[in-house]
Write an enzyme that holds these catalytic residues in place. Structure first.
Site, mmCIF file in Angstrom:
data_model
loop_
_atom_site.group_PDB
_atom_site.id
_atom_site.type_symbol
_atom_site.label_atom_id
_atom_site.label_comp_id
_atom_site.label_asym_id
_atom_site.label_seq_id
_atom_site.Cartn_x
_atom_site.Cartn_y
_atom_site.Cartn_z
ATOM 1 N N ASP A 120 0.825 -1.212 0.000
ATOM 2 C CA ASP A 120 0.000 0.000 0.000
ATOM 3 C C ASP A 120 0.856 1.259 0.000
ATOM 4 O O ASP A 120 1.789 1.384 0.814
ATOM 5 C CB ASP A 120 -0.853 0.039 1.276
ATOM 6 C CG ASP A 120 -2.303 -0.332 1.021
ATOM 7 O OD1 ASP A 120 -2.770 -0.228 -0.128
ATOM 8 O OD2 ASP A 120 -2.967 -0.721 1.998
ATOM 9 N N GLU A 161 -14.137 -1.845 -1.510
ATOM 10 C CA GLU A 161 -14.283 -2.038 -0.060
ATOM 11 C C GLU A 161 -15.618 -1.467 0.425
ATOM 12 O O GLU A 161 -15.931 -0.290 0.200
ATOM 13 C CB GLU A 161 -13.118 -1.362 0.684
ATOM 14 C CG GLU A 161 -13.245 -1.507 2.208
ATOM 15 C CD GLU A 161 -11.961 -1.249 2.976
ATOM 16 O OE1 GLU A 161 -10.901 -1.075 2.351
ATOM 17 O OE2 GLU A 161 -12.035 -1.227 4.213
#
Ligand code: KIV
Length: 263
Positions: free
Chosen positions: A82, A180
């Site tokens: 990330d 998400e």
């Protein structure tokens, strides 16, 4: 899964993709021995490993440290790292420095949240030969704009924005997109419209794959339980039981035994 092209291949073959997070060498080694397809060194490390309330505390240095640990032990698994909070919002040179730090620590790809305002950065990373995974929906780095960890895309207008973001990420060259906390129907629609695979978390069954935080799979953080989490073992109980057994053995003088003692 060893290479980025495997993501597209699995989607074309109609086979689901499984992913978990990992942040350290010992757990990455266990994931590497499993059949799970790929590993994300998530910025959730800030919460899971360092006790912060959000992912905002993750820095490039922190992510590089965790990426190195994971990549050193994750032989044979595709590792995505990330890009942390704001690291890709300070212009292309700063973003590329962050990408360099993570890729030279062993990541094969980077993931970044959102798209508006950093299209040029995504394009530049992709054109530099580094696979990019997108991430839309509940993007935790925007928690303060969302006013908490809330399901996104619930209204028609919000759903249309997410569909547009997904298309844009695909057109910019992302090889896969995390969805998400979005309604299952919307996630399935986005998935059917894209050629690249979607990876869901809290997005229902209709995505091309699923990702969970490793510590949730192992049930080692029972304090926080979003609806989408499935715990596959009660790791907290198993690990605490082991500690209590050790404690009892020490106090009962049954540890160490002769075989555990040097003469
Ligand atoms: O940081 C993370 O763990 C993530 C996944 C949950 C998608 O971004």
């Amino acid at each position: 899964m060893k290479a980025v092209d495997d993501f597209a291949r699995l989607k074309q073959e109609g086979r689901k993709i499984s992913m978990v997070t990992a942040y350290d060498a010992w757990s990455a080694r266990l994931v590497a021995r499993s059949n799970v397809d790929a590993i994300l060194v998530g910025d959730s490390a800030a919460m899971v490993m360092h006790g912060h309330p959000t992912t905002l505390a993750a820095t490039v240095e922190l992510m590089a440290l965790h990426t190195h640990a994971v990549a050193s032990a994750a032989a044979g698994k595709f590792v995505i790292a990330d890009l942390p909070f704001l690291s890709f919002r300070k212009g292309i040179p700063a973003a590329m420095e962050a990408v360099r730090a993570l890729v030279t620590c062993g990541a094969q790809s980077v993931k970044l949240e959102g798209v508006a305002g950093h299209e040029d950065v995504i394009r530049h990373i992709v054109e530099s030969g580094i696979p990019v995974m997108g991430h839309i929906g509940l993007t935790p780095q925007s928690v303060n704009r969302f006013g908490g960890f809330r399901v996104q895309g619930k209204t028609e207008a919000a759903a249309a924005v997410l569909i547009g973001q997904a298309r844009l990420l695909e057109s910019l060259g992302c090889f896969s997109i995390v969805l998400e906390c979005v309604p299952a129907e919307l996630a399935a629609r986005i998935t059917s419209e894209l050629a690249v695979p979607t990876i869901g978390i809290g997005a229902g069954l209709g995505t091309d794959g699923q990702i969970l935080v490793l510590h949730d799979v192992w049930g080692v953080d029972m304090s926080h339980a979003p609806r989408f989490v499935r715990r596959y073992i009660d790791g907290e109980r198993v690990l605490t039981d082991a500690l209590n057994e050790f404690n009892a053995d020490v106090k009962a003088l049954t540890f160490p035994a002769a075989a555990e003692t040097y003469s």
